[in-house]
Design a protein around this motif. Structure first.
Motif, PDB file in Angstrom:
ATOM      1  N   ILE A  62      22.018  36.119  40.746  1.00  0.00           N
ATOM      2  CA  ILE A  62      22.911  35.504  41.745  1.00  0.00           C
ATOM      3  C   ILE A  62      23.493  34.196  41.204  1.00  0.00           C
ATOM      4  CG2 ILE A  62      21.083  34.260  43.035  1.00  0.00           C
ATOM      5  CD1 ILE A  62      22.697  35.223  45.572  1.00  0.00           C
ATOM      6  N   GLY A  63      24.785  34.040  41.413  1.00  0.00           N
ATOM      7  CA  GLY A  63      25.472  32.844  40.913  1.00  0.00           C
ATOM      8  C   GLY A  63      26.075  33.059  39.537  1.00  0.00           C
ATOM      9  N   ARG A 113      29.005  37.447  38.930  1.00  0.00           N
ATOM     10  CA  ARG A 113      29.921  37.511  40.066  1.00  0.00           C
ATOM     11  C   ARG A 113      31.168  38.302  39.712  1.00  0.00           C
ATOM     12  NH1 ARG A 113      31.020  31.276  41.371  1.00  0.00           N
ATOM     13  NH2 ARG A 113      29.001  30.489  40.742  1.00  0.00           N
ATOM     14  N   LEU A 137      36.570  40.032  43.752  1.00  0.00           N
ATOM     15  CA  LEU A 137      35.916  40.239  45.044  1.00  0.00           C
ATOM     16  C   LEU A 137      35.748  38.907  45.768  1.00  0.00           C
ATOM     17  CD1 LEU A 137      34.620  42.502  46.764  1.00  0.00           C
ATOM     18  CD2 LEU A 137      32.457  41.971  45.672  1.00  0.00           C
ATOM     19  N   VAL A 194      37.171  37.929  49.432  1.00  0.00           N
ATOM     20  CA  VAL A 194      36.261  37.458  50.486  1.00  0.00           C
ATOM     21  C   VAL A 194      36.705  36.087  51.011  1.00  0.00           C
ATOM     22  CG1 VAL A 194      33.926  36.515  50.789  1.00  0.00           C
ATOM     23  CG2 VAL A 194      34.225  38.815  49.897  1.00  0.00           C
ATOM     24  N   VAL A 223      38.003  35.320  54.891  1.00  0.00           N
ATOM     25  CA  VAL A 223      37.401  34.293  55.755  1.00  0.00           C
ATOM     26  C   VAL A 223      38.450  33.218  56.074  1.00  0.00           C
ATOM     27  CG1 VAL A 223      35.611  32.504  55.889  1.00  0.00           C
ATOM     28  CG2 VAL A 223      35.055  34.725  54.916  1.00  0.00           C
ATOM     29  N   THR A 230      40.845  34.527  58.661  1.00  0.00           N
ATOM     30  CA  THR A 230      40.218  34.545  59.990  1.00  0.00           C
ATOM     31  C   THR A 230      40.273  33.144  60.602  1.00  0.00           C
ATOM     32  OG1 THR A 230      38.707  36.209  59.134  1.00  0.00           O
ATOM     33  CG2 THR A 230      38.130  35.248  61.244  1.00  0.00           C
ATOM     34  N   VAL A 282      42.500  32.031  63.923  1.00  0.00           N
ATOM     35  CA  VAL A 282      42.019  31.462  65.184  1.00  0.00           C
ATOM     36  C   VAL A 282      42.606  30.062  65.414  1.00  0.00           C
ATOM     37  CG1 VAL A 282      39.891  32.836  65.231  1.00  0.00           C
ATOM     38  CG2 VAL A 282      39.838  30.555  64.235  1.00  0.00           C
ATOM     39  N   LEU A 297      24.102  29.805  47.389  1.00  0.00           N
ATOM     40  CA  LEU A 297      23.501  30.648  46.346  1.00  0.00           C
ATOM     41  C   LEU A 297      24.571  31.450  45.612  1.00  0.00           C
ATOM     42  CD1 LEU A 297      20.413  31.965  48.355  1.00  0.00           C
ATOM     43  CD2 LEU A 297      20.360  30.346  46.471  1.00  0.00           C
ATOM     44  N   HIS A 298      25.453  32.092  46.380  1.00  0.00           N
ATOM     45  CA  HIS A 298      26.433  32.973  45.726  1.00  0.00           C
ATOM     46  C   HIS A 298      27.442  32.185  44.880  1.00  0.00           C
ATOM     47  CE1 HIS A 298      28.736  36.651  45.153  1.00  0.00           C
ATOM     48  NE2 HIS A 298      29.786  35.845  45.163  1.00  0.00           N
ATOM     49  N   PHE A 299      27.897  31.035  45.437  1.00  0.00           N
ATOM     50  CA  PHE A 299      28.920  30.263  44.720  1.00  0.00           C
ATOM     51  C   PHE A 299      28.307  29.095  43.946  1.00  0.00           C
ATOM     52  CE2 PHE A 299      31.172  32.456  48.106  1.00  0.00           C
ATOM     53  CZ  PHE A 299      32.225  33.026  47.407  1.00  0.00           C
ATOM     54  N   ILE A 316      25.996  43.624  46.523  1.00  0.00           N
ATOM     55  CA  ILE A 316      27.385  43.714  46.993  1.00  0.00           C
ATOM     56  C   ILE A 316      27.419  44.045  48.491  1.00  0.00           C
ATOM     57  CG2 ILE A 316      29.519  45.052  46.792  1.00  0.00           C
ATOM     58  CD1 ILE A 316      29.115  45.034  43.790  1.00  0.00           C
ATOM     59  N   TYR A 327      26.475  40.965  50.400  1.00  0.00           N
ATOM     60  CA  TYR A 327      27.588  40.003  50.337  1.00  0.00           C
ATOM     61  C   TYR A 327      28.696  40.395  51.320  1.00  0.00           C
ATOM     62  CZ  TYR A 327      31.305  37.348  47.857  1.00  0.00           C
ATOM     63  OH  TYR A 327      32.327  36.515  47.510  1.00  0.00           O
ATOM     64  N   LEU A 328      29.075  41.684  51.295  1.00  0.00           N
ATOM     65  CA  LEU A 328      30.184  42.124  52.139  1.00  0.00           C
ATOM     66  C   LEU A 328      29.811  42.106  53.624  1.00  0.00           C
ATOM     67  CD1 LEU A 328      31.738  45.026  50.012  1.00  0.00           C
ATOM     68  CD2 LEU A 328      32.507  42.653  50.225  1.00  0.00           C
ATOM     69  N   THR A 350      29.771  38.654  54.801  1.00  0.00           N
ATOM     70  CA  THR A 350      31.134  38.156  55.000  1.00  0.00           C
ATOM     71  C   THR A 350      31.686  38.613  56.352  1.00  0.00           C
ATOM     72  OG1 THR A 350      31.483  38.272  52.624  1.00  0.00           O
ATOM     73  CG2 THR A 350      33.451  38.138  53.982  1.00  0.00           C
ATOM     74  N   ILE A 405      30.231  36.557  59.043  1.00  0.00           N
ATOM     75  CA  ILE A 405      30.817  35.208  59.076  1.00  0.00           C
ATOM     76  C   ILE A 405      32.187  35.251  59.759  1.00  0.00           C
ATOM     77  CG2 ILE A 405      31.755  33.324  57.659  1.00  0.00           C
ATOM     78  CD1 ILE A 405      29.479  33.989  55.617  1.00  0.00           C
ATOM     79  N   MET A 406      32.991  36.282  59.399  1.00  0.00           N
ATOM     80  CA  MET A 406      34.310  36.420  60.029  1.00  0.00           C
ATOM     81  C   MET A 406      34.148  36.642  61.543  1.00  0.00           C
ATOM     82  SD  MET A 406      35.991  38.776  57.081  1.00  0.00           S
ATOM     83  CE  MET A 406      37.398  39.341  58.002  1.00  0.00           C
ATOM     84  N   ILE A 411      33.248  33.341  63.268  1.00  0.00           N
ATOM     85  CA  ILE A 411      34.394  32.436  63.459  1.00  0.00           C
ATOM     86  C   ILE A 411      35.201  32.881  64.692  1.00  0.00           C
ATOM     87  CG2 ILE A 411      36.582  31.668  62.446  1.00  0.00           C
ATOM     88  CD1 ILE A 411      35.189  31.981  59.663  1.00  0.00           C
ATOM     89  N   ALA A 412      35.505  34.199  64.727  1.00  0.00           N
ATOM     90  CA  ALA A 412      36.297  34.733  65.841  1.00  0.00           C
ATOM     91  C   ALA A 412      35.524  34.590  67.152  1.00  0.00           C
ATOM     92  CB  ALA A 412      36.643  36.191  65.572  1.00  0.00           C
ATOM     93  N   TYR A 463      35.528  31.073  68.450  1.00  0.00           N
ATOM     94  CA  TYR A 463      36.856  30.748  68.993  1.00  0.00           C
ATOM     95  C   TYR A 463      37.072  31.441  70.343  1.00  0.00           C
ATOM     96  CZ  TYR A 463      41.789  30.810  69.918  1.00  0.00           C
ATOM     97  OH  TYR A 463      42.993  30.690  70.552  1.00  0.00           O
TER      98      TYR A 463
END
Lengths: 333, 204
Positions: A291-292, A295, A299, A303, A307, A310, A314, B33-35, B164, B167-168, B171, B174-175, B178-179, B182
């Motif tokens: 992880i990290g 990648r 993708l 992603v 986000v 979205t 809003v 972690l991912h980024f 994967i 992760y998806l 995501t 998370i989307m 947010i919605a 709101y």
């Protein structure tokens, strides 16, 4: 005296020869003639007749020191698969082992690794001298190359290829002492707080408490990934073994796009790296998902865009609602 | 004094806010972690990994409680859009979000004890809670116990498809979050729905 001079001259000759070979694209470990390898294999059968589990169970002679023999057993299959597997045992152990009983003092005649690996030893020794093993009082004298690199077992990374197999092999070298109170005691220095008493082996799990998924790390990477200083790309791994104070504790050293695993465990594969499905560090992904590090930028962009859209959606919807509400309020007034 | 009904029992409110807290925690640590990057000001990696693991286990436990409580109390029925006319009701609801809300029109479907959610809400909650969430949790649990992941996957480490999917689905959640936050402002007033989630009373 003469022997010592002979060794020095031989070492210098080999050093010169290996450098000349390297300059002409040669390597330190040249391929051996199959006929010579077969001759060596046959010669080694005489050694393995005693120095194996089978030999210990059914010794070919009755006058042997079985206790000593039990400490010097080898696995012929493992040896045959090792870097030195095509060599004659006596190439390192000397002619004192031609007959039984072996000649008095023949143990002291075992060739040092530098006799063949002179260039490597010359390059690595200054690094090793800075190691925790070399700096501890009374420990350095007990250490040789073979303490960590078992010449009857080890296979070089370029031959072993699979990073997970390399991790198992190389970690075994560390764990043999650091996971065994009995072996650790053989090398342990005196306890700093209790003079005259050997330092107790620190529990390997406890001292790595801070590391998440410890067991998974030990399967996937080597102790030396963190316990050696980072070197520049294309340079071999340093032999300066770092203690826990100096060892790498920054996870991002491996867990980021610019992962140091490329110059460490995966160093021998990086040249052959083929980007697969757009993943960064594809070379690592063939063995481990890190992880990290492993990648997919495409993708990630999708992603982040989803986000972001979205959030923008809003916010825009909210802004329009506010504008319309203000207008309605204005009309009412 | 506006008309109000008691809509949400205590267990749903407790579950909702615990769920919210855990998902926000998992989002922050998951992104860290991912980024992971020395140049980004994120949560320190080993700390993020530990928090993510603990919050993930807590979320999986909470989810199991949520499913059991839904079955025991019959609350699961709220997530099922009831025919006939599900599609039509979705279209009407969608049009209200796109146009009617700006004109100050009232919600097309009145909230009742029998129907807490409009058709669009019921469908999206159902998809999130019963399709996306289980995949995210199962892949997360597989991350915690990688011995259950496939060994290899088309020449890659078997954890790749697990990662994967995690992760998806993360995501998508998370989307949704947010919605969801709101849309929580679209009640009688911008804060009335948030108050409902605190005290359980819905204001018409």
């Amino acid at each position: 005296m003469f022997q010592s001079w002979r060794k020095t001259i031989l070492t210098l000759l080999i050093l010169g020869l290996t450098r000349a070979l390297a300059a002409h694209g040669g390597t330190e470990a040249a391929a051996i003639d199959p006929a010579v390898a077969e001759k060596n294999r046959k010669a080694n059968e005489a050694c393995f007749a005693c120095h194996t589990e089978a030999g210990l169970k059914n010794p070919p002679r009755t006058d042997m020191d079985m206790k000593k023999l039990a400490e010097t057993l080898r696995d012929p299959k493992v040896f045959a698969g090792s870097n030195h597997g095509t060599m004659d045992c006596r190439q390192c152990h000397g002619q004192g082992y031609n007959d039984y009983p072996h000649s008095e003092g023949s143990k002291n005649e075992i060739s040092p690794c530098s006799e063949c690996h002179a260039t490597r030893v010359a390059r690595l020794e200054p690094q090793y001298d800075k190691s925790v093993h070399a700096r501890l009082e009374g420990v350095k004298a007990k250490f040789t190359c073979a303490t960590c690199h078992d010449p009857h077992v080890n296979l070089g990374a370029t031959l072993l290829k699979d990073p997970l197999k390399i991790a198992v092999q190389d970690n075994q070298a560390c764990l043999e002492c650091h996971d065994s109170d009995r072996v650790f005691a053989k090398y342990a220095p005196d306890d700093e707080k209790k003079p005259g008493i050997k330092k107790a082996r620190p529990d390997i799990d406890t001292i790595h408490d801070w590391l998440p998924n410890t067991k998974l790390h030990w399967k996937a990477v080597r102790c030396v990934e963190c316990h050696t200083p980072e070197v520049k790309a294309n340079r071999p791994l340093s032999h300066e073994i770092l203690d826990k104070e100096k060892a790498e504790k920054n996870c991002l050293s491996c867990h980021s796009a610019n992962s140091s695993l490329r110059t460490r465990l995966y160093r021998h594969l990086v040249k052959e790296e083929v980007a697969q499905f757009g993943f960064t560090n594809s070379v690592i992904l063939s063995s481990s998902y890190v992880i990290g590090a492993t990648r997919n930028p495409t993708l990630d962009t999708i992603v982040i865009a989803l986000v972001g859209l979205t959030l923008a959606g809003v916010l825009l919807h909210g802004a329009i609602r506010i504008i319309f509400a203000i207008r309605r309020k204005g009309r009412k007034q | 004094m506006s008309e109000r009904i008691y809509l949400l029992p205590l267990w749903i409110r407790l579950w909702h806010w615990t769920n919210a807290l855990l998902i926000i925690t998992l989002t922050v640590t998951g992104v860290s972690l991912h980024f992971a990057d020395p140049k980004l000001p994120l949560v320190e990696f080993s700390l993020a990994a530990r928090i993510h693991d603990m919050a993930g286990i807590a979320l999986a436990t909470l989810y199991a409680c949520f499913v059991v409580a839904n079955i025991v109390t019959g609350n699961w029925w709220q997530y099922v859009p009831k025919p006939p006319g599900v599609l039509e009701r979705c279209i009407v609801q969608g049009k209200w979000y796109m146009f009617g809300i700006f004109r100050g029109e009232p919600h097309p479907y009145r909230v009742s004890e029998e129907a807490n959610f409009n058709a669009l809400q019921a469908i999206s909650y159902w998809v999130i809670m019963y399709m996306v969430m289980p995949v995210m949790l199962l892949t997360g649990i597989t991350f915690l116990m990688p011995e259950f992941a496939p060994d290899r996957f088309f020449g890659f480490d078997g954890l790749l498809p697990v990662a994967i999917l995690h992760y998806l689905t993360g995501t998508v959640i998370i989307m949704f979050m947010i919605a969801h936050i709101y849309l929580g402002t679209t009640g009688k007033t911008a804060t009335s729905m948030f108050k409902t989630m605190v005290n359980g009373w819905h204001e018409h």
